[in-house]
Write a protein that holds these residues in place. Structure first.
Motif, PDB file in Angstrom:
ATOM      1  N   UNK A 168       0.877  -1.397   0.230  1.00  0.00           N
ATOM      2  CA  UNK A 168       0.540  -0.408  -0.105  1.00  0.00           C
ATOM      3  C   UNK A 168       0.700   1.278   0.270  1.00  0.00           C
ATOM      4  N   UNK A 169       1.863   1.018   0.979  1.00  0.00           N
ATOM      5  CA  UNK A 169       2.625   2.336   0.853  1.00  0.00           C
ATOM      6  C   UNK A 169       3.843   2.664  -0.738  1.00  0.00           C
ATOM      7  N   UNK A 170       3.894   1.438  -1.418  1.00  0.00           N
ATOM      8  CA  UNK A 170       4.387   2.026  -2.262  1.00  0.00           C
ATOM      9  C   UNK A 170       3.445   2.048  -3.558  1.00  0.00           C
ATOM     10  N   UNK A 171       2.451   1.404  -3.605  1.00  0.00           N
ATOM     11  CA  UNK A 171       1.629   1.173  -4.470  1.00  0.00           C
ATOM     12  C   UNK A 171       0.673   2.675  -4.844  1.00  0.00           C
ATOM     13  N   UNK A 172       0.087   2.844  -3.387  1.00  0.00           N
ATOM     14  CA  UNK A 172      -1.290   3.936  -4.003  1.00  0.00           C
ATOM     15  C   UNK A 172      -0.604   5.263  -3.807  1.00  0.00           C
ATOM     16  N   UNK A 173      -1.478   5.890  -4.635  1.00  0.00           N
ATOM     17  CA  UNK A 173      -1.113   7.570  -4.589  1.00  0.00           C
ATOM     18  C   UNK A 173      -0.284   8.213  -6.522  1.00  0.00           C
ATOM     19  N   UNK A 174      -0.431   6.691  -7.289  1.00  0.00           N
ATOM     20  CA  UNK A 174       1.030   6.729  -7.664  1.00  0.00           C
ATOM     21  C   UNK A 174       0.495   7.963  -9.022  1.00  0.00           C
ATOM     22  N   UNK A 175       1.521   8.692  -9.754  1.00  0.00           N
ATOM     23  CA  UNK A 175       1.633   9.549 -10.323  1.00  0.00           C
ATOM     24  C   UNK A 175       0.925   9.237 -11.163  1.00  0.00           C
ATOM     25  N   UNK A 176      -0.091  10.161 -12.406  1.00  0.00           N
ATOM     26  CA  UNK A 176      -0.051   9.384 -14.087  1.00  0.00           C
ATOM     27  C   UNK A 176       1.103   8.613 -15.180  1.00  0.00           C
ATOM     28  N   UNK A 177       2.273   9.528 -14.636  1.00  0.00           N
ATOM     29  CA  UNK A 177       3.006   9.199 -15.463  1.00  0.00           C
ATOM     30  C   UNK A 177       4.380   8.404 -14.835  1.00  0.00           C
ATOM     31  N   UNK A 178       5.397   7.692 -14.943  1.00  0.00           N
ATOM     32  CA  UNK A 178       6.438   7.105 -13.845  1.00  0.00           C
ATOM     33  C   UNK A 178       7.612   6.887 -15.650  1.00  0.00           C
ATOM     34  N   UNK A 179       8.780   7.970 -14.981  1.00  0.00           N
ATOM     35  CA  UNK A 179       9.458   7.604 -15.801  1.00  0.00           C
ATOM     36  C   UNK A 179      10.599   6.566 -15.039  1.00  0.00           C
ATOM     37  N   UNK A 180      10.977   7.144 -13.622  1.00  0.00           N
ATOM     38  CA  UNK A 180      11.903   5.839 -13.707  1.00  0.00           C
ATOM     39  C   UNK A 180      11.097   5.598 -11.700  1.00  0.00           C
ATOM     40  N   UNK A 181      10.530   4.265 -12.205  1.00  0.00           N
ATOM     41  CA  UNK A 181       9.958   3.238 -11.409  1.00  0.00           C
ATOM     42  C   UNK A 181      11.019   2.979 -10.509  1.00  0.00           C
TER      43      UNK A 181
END
Length: 259
Positions: A168-181
């Motif tokens: 939950x801490x790592x996947x919640x509220x992710x931005x629309x674009x992730x350039x560097x996971x």
């Protein structure tokens, strides 16, 4: 850079870089070791050159290099190389981010580098990182990313975080674009790190399995107290009381008072 053929040479078969590579060293030695590790092969790592690049004097750097050698990170030596039709001996400093023992360095000097046994199983932290892409495809990590982030994830598990809490801490509220996971996960693992849990105080007592009398482990061998085991609580004296008094009287009568 040093003259061609000279300078730093990285030892083979090193583990990937982590933030805990040189934490076993004192701060100055760790700083110098990290700087040398960041240089590419062939770089001039003589005492004078390092003193110009680092905020330490030549004596301090020379002492550190000696300590790095004692810790198994560094070895100085010479190597025969071909230069055209000639064979020449050049002085080189071999550096290993992974500390090696004398046996490894001896094998390395013979050209017989011992290969480390590969891990057949992965840690729980590595598996959690590799599985993030199933929950959030945008956070799919490479093998190298999982190895790099493994120590940070291990710290979460050490502090008692559950797999559900970590996900939950790592996947919640992710931005629309992730350039560097990997960079995003590294940031979240650092900024959202839960506090270390206080040590749990165990309140526990032992008791006799028959009469339920409380006692220590030493007083309850086999889980039973002395009474239930049939062992007398007080041992009888070796001599009867009358003989003890008779011996004491004989000792007193043999004493001569001082004049």
């Amino acid at each position: 850079m040093a003259n061609p053929g000279y300078g730093k040479r990285s030892a083979p078969d090193q583990r990937p870089r982590t933030s805990a590579d040189f934490t076993h060293l004192v701060p100055r030695d760790a700083a110098i070791a990290s700087y040398i590790d960041s240089l590419r092969d062939g770089a001039d790592i003589s005492v004078k050159t390092l003193a110009k690049a680092l905020p330490y004097g030549q004596c301090a750097i020379r002492t550190t290099l000696n300590r790095l050698q004692e810790e198994g990170h560094l070895r100085r030596g010479s190597e025969c190389v071909a230069s055209g039709e000639n064979l020449i001996w050049v002085t080189r400093t071999f550096f290993s981010r992974t500390a090696r023992d004398d046996t490894w360095w001896a094998a390395f000097s013979r050209g017989d580098v011992p290969t480390e046994t590969q891990r057949t199983t992965r840690s729980r932290a590595f598996i959690l990182l590799a599985a993030l892409g199933r929950t959030a495809p945008a956070l799919t990590l490479s093998h190298r990313d999982c190895v790099t982030l493994e120590p940070q994830m291990t710290e979460w598990l050490t502090r008692g975080a559950t797999e559900a809490e970590i996900t939950h801490a790592l996947t919640a509220g992710l931005p629309d674009r992730i350039h560097h996971p990997a960079a995003l996960i590294a940031t979240r693992l650092q900024t959202k790190l839960p506090p270390a849990r206080e040590p749990h105080t165990v309140l526990r007592s032992l008791e006799c399995s028959e009469c339920r009398a409380p006692g220590t482990l030493e007083a309850l061998p086999g889980g039973k107290c002395r009474t239930c085991r049939g062992t007398p609580t007080h041992q009888e004296p070796t001599l009867p009381a009358q003989k003890v008094r008779a011996h004491a009287q004989a000792v007193r009568s043999g004493l001569h008072p001082k004049p």
